[in-house]
Design an enzyme around this catalytic site. Structure first.
Site, mmCIF file in Angstrom:
data_model
loop_
_atom_site.group_PDB
_atom_site.id
_atom_site.type_symbol
_atom_site.label_atom_id
_atom_site.label_comp_id
_atom_site.label_asym_id
_atom_site.label_seq_id
_atom_site.Cartn_x
_atom_site.Cartn_y
_atom_site.Cartn_z
ATOM 1 N N ASP A 1 -1.935 8.284 -0.848
ATOM 2 C CA ASP A 1 -2.533 9.277 -1.748
ATOM 3 C C ASP A 1 -1.518 10.367 -2.096
ATOM 4 O O ASP A 1 -1.462 10.847 -3.234
ATOM 5 C CB ASP A 1 -3.792 9.877 -1.111
ATOM 6 C CG ASP A 1 -4.828 8.810 -0.810
ATOM 7 O OD1 ASP A 1 -5.045 7.937 -1.676
ATOM 8 O OD2 ASP A 1 -5.413 8.822 0.287
ATOM 9 N N HIS B 1 -9.977 9.062 2.507
ATOM 10 C CA HIS B 1 -9.238 8.089 1.710
ATOM 11 C C HIS B 1 -10.189 7.127 0.996
ATOM 12 O O HIS B 1 -10.244 5.948 1.302
ATOM 13 C CB HIS B 1 -8.235 7.306 2.578
ATOM 14 C CG HIS B 1 -7.575 6.196 1.827
ATOM 15 N ND1 HIS B 1 -6.664 6.418 0.821
ATOM 16 C CD2 HIS B 1 -7.725 4.849 1.895
ATOM 17 C CE1 HIS B 1 -6.282 5.261 0.312
ATOM 18 N NE2 HIS B 1 -6.910 4.289 0.935
HETATM 19 P P1 NAI Z 1 -4.194 -9.272 2.966
HETATM 20 O O1 NAI Z 1 -5.433 -10.073 2.933
HETATM 21 O O2 NAI Z 1 -3.087 -9.648 2.058
HETATM 22 O O3 NAI Z 1 -3.605 -9.253 4.436
HETATM 23 C C1 NAI Z 1 -4.388 -9.001 5.552
HETATM 24 C C2 NAI Z 1 -3.796 -9.724 6.736
HETATM 25 O O4 NAI Z 1 -4.605 -9.416 7.875
HETATM 26 C C3 NAI Z 1 -3.772 -11.251 6.588
HETATM 27 O O5 NAI Z 1 -2.467 -11.749 6.854
HETATM 28 C C4 NAI Z 1 -4.771 -11.719 7.627
HETATM 29 O O6 NAI Z 1 -4.420 -12.965 8.230
HETATM 30 C C5 NAI Z 1 -4.684 -10.586 8.639
HETATM 31 N N1 NAI Z 1 -5.826 -10.539 9.554
HETATM 32 C C6 NAI Z 1 -7.144 -10.743 9.303
HETATM 33 N N2 NAI Z 1 -7.863 -10.631 10.436
HETATM 34 C C7 NAI Z 1 -6.989 -10.327 11.425
HETATM 35 C C8 NAI Z 1 -7.109 -10.093 12.805
HETATM 36 N N3 NAI Z 1 -8.289 -10.129 13.424
HETATM 37 N N4 NAI Z 1 -5.994 -9.819 13.494
HETATM 38 C C9 NAI Z 1 -4.795 -9.749 12.876
HETATM 39 N N5 NAI Z 1 -4.606 -9.977 11.579
HETATM 40 C C10 NAI Z 1 -5.695 -10.268 10.863
HETATM 41 O O7 NAI Z 1 -4.620 -7.738 2.724
HETATM 42 P P2 NAI Z 1 -3.677 -6.485 2.370
HETATM 43 O O8 NAI Z 1 -3.538 -6.374 0.908
HETATM 44 O O9 NAI Z 1 -2.465 -6.556 3.215
HETATM 45 O O10 NAI Z 1 -4.625 -5.269 2.831
HETATM 46 C C11 NAI Z 1 -4.920 -5.054 4.185
HETATM 47 C C12 NAI Z 1 -5.864 -3.873 4.372
HETATM 48 O O11 NAI Z 1 -5.246 -2.654 3.976
HETATM 49 C C13 NAI Z 1 -7.154 -3.959 3.574
HETATM 50 O O12 NAI Z 1 -8.233 -3.574 4.392
HETATM 51 C C14 NAI Z 1 -6.957 -2.946 2.475
HETATM 52 O O13 NAI Z 1 -8.175 -2.440 1.995
HETATM 53 C C15 NAI Z 1 -6.160 -1.897 3.200
HETATM 54 N N6 NAI Z 1 -5.438 -0.956 2.320
HETATM 55 C C16 NAI Z 1 -5.347 0.347 2.719
HETATM 56 C C17 NAI Z 1 -4.699 1.286 1.959
HETATM 57 C C18 NAI Z 1 -4.582 2.699 2.433
HETATM 58 O O14 NAI Z 1 -4.134 3.541 1.663
HETATM 59 N N7 NAI Z 1 -4.920 3.033 3.662
HETATM 60 C C19 NAI Z 1 -4.101 0.917 0.662
HETATM 61 C C20 NAI Z 1 -4.181 -0.484 0.365
HETATM 62 C C21 NAI Z 1 -4.861 -1.367 1.169
#
Ligand code: NAI
Length: 345
Positions: free
Chosen positions: A178, A205
């Site tokens: 942000d 957030h």
């Molecule tokens: P993605 O789906 O590309 O990657 C998520 C990864 O987590 C995958 O490799 C999956 O295998 C893994 N995963 C799922 N369950 C798991 C478990 N129990 N243990 C370990 N790994 C596990 O998703 P992406 O794009 O990387 O986003 C991840 C998270 O980050 C989402 O919840 C998203 O909303 C959040 N996010 C947060 C932001 C922030 O500003 N705080 C900004 C953008 C995304």
């Protein structure tokens, strides 16, 4: 030598230089774990952390596909050793002895979804990962990226309390993106040099809980009411801008990895003794009547050293109203997280 200074200069672009020019221990070296390391955020985040001169071990954990990511990253000739861990049976070994745990595990948004729509899946993922953190590295700094951050951080706090190891100074919701977005949009709008602009972003957030304090922009800038309204909305909806542009392929990953790497680097600099490290982050807080609140904090050797209250003083009428307006939603998200953690007991 030359490569070391190249590496240092690349990383120093991620984190704004300490204003005091403070030196940190040249021997500083830390172990960092990324949980969810094979994902859209995890992969570029691993790459950026691999570039850090402050990291000795980079431990990558995911439920699948992490071996290839680790093999790939391990060929970069930077100091840290890369290790891979797949599935719950290898999670404990991934966590033992680490200084910082970064959690981007979980599903991202698709068009039309709010961050809260992710709650049902991601709350359980965060819960199980935090249980392992509590058992294996209760002293580590914990950076939570998984959405909805407004709820996943309170969930983590409750799980850590249940395990008797909660230290509010070491649990962080990563809201750095942000700030990164606010800095970028304000610099563009006002034709300022990007590197100099710093906008504190407070609250939470998600949607209207993201409150950029434009009146506290450094260097001092003035905005018309129209500019304030337009910039505030754009910063609040920036995540959705990316979700829509990706059209079903996920949410922000590259800018998120950049922001998370900046927060990791700041945390490591603070652990290494830099006395001048400030970041906005969502933490347990007494700044408002809400138990969790994002604001600027000073980071130190034990995590949060102090919460900067002055940012909320002397804000504009627009910001005061927005602050009051966000409290109900943020509070509901906090309570939803706490309730989830209690029900699971
Ligand atoms: P993605 O789906 O590309 O990657 C998520 C990864 O987590 C995958 O490799 C999956 O295998 C893994 N995963 C799922 N369950 C798991 C478990 N129990 N243990 C370990 N790994 C596990 O998703 P992406 O794009 O990387 O986003 C991840 C998270 O980050 C989402 O919840 C998203 O909303 C959040 N996010 C947060 C932001 C922030 O500003 N705080 C900004 C953008 C995304």
């Amino acid at each position: 030598g030359k490569t070391a200074s190249l590496r240092a200069s690349v990383t120093s672009r991620i984190v704004p230089k300490a204003k005091s020019g403070a030196q940190i221990s040249p021997q500083a070296s830390y172990k960092v774990a990324v949980l969810g390391a094979a994902g859209g955020i995890g992969q570029p985040l691993g790459l950026l952390i691999k570039m850090s001169p402050l990291v000795s071990e980079l431990r990558l954990y995911d439920i699948a596909n992490v071996k290839g990511v680790a093999a790939d990253l391990s060929h970069c000739n930077t100091p840290s050793q890369v290790m891979d861990f797949t599935g719950p049976t290898e999670l404990a070994n991934c966590l033992k002895g680490v200084d910082v745990v970064v959690i981007p595990a979980g599903v991202p948004r698709k068009p039309g979804m709010t961050r809260d729509d992710l709650f049902n899946i991601n709350a359980g993922i965060v819960k199980s990962l935090i249980e392992a953190v509590a058992d294996n590295c209760p002293e580590a700094l914990i950076h939570i990226i998984s959405n909805p951050v407004n709820s996943t951080v309170p969930i983590a706090a409750e799980i850590l309390k249940q395990k008797g190891v909660y230290n509010p100074k070491k649990l962080f919701g990563v809201s750095t993106l942000d700030v990164v977005r606010a800095n970028t949009f304000v610099a563009q709008k006002k034709n300022l040099s990007l590197i100099d602009v710093d906008v504190p972003v407070v609250g939470g957030h998600a949607g209207i809980t993201i409150l950029p304090l434009l009146s506290k922009t450094n260097p001092s800038v003035t905005f018309t009411d129209e500019e304030t309204e337009q910039l505030t909305k754009r910063i609040q909806n920036a995540g959705t801008e990316v979700v829509e542009a990706k059209a079903g392929a996920g949410s922000a990953t590259l800018s998120m990895a950049y922001a998370a790497a900046r927060f990791v680097e700041s945390s490591l600099r603070a652990l290494a003794g830099d006395p001048d490290v400030y970041e906005c982050t969502y933490v347990q807080s007494e700044l408002t009547e809400l138990p969790f609140f994002a604001s600027r904090v000073k980071l130190g050797k034990d995590g949060v050293e102090s919460i900067i209250s002055s940012d909320l003083e002397g804000v504009t009428e627009y910001e005061t109203k927005a602050l009051e307006a966000l409290k109900a939603e943020l509070n509901a998200s906090i309570e939803k997280g706490i309730e989830f953690a209690h029900k699971q007991q």
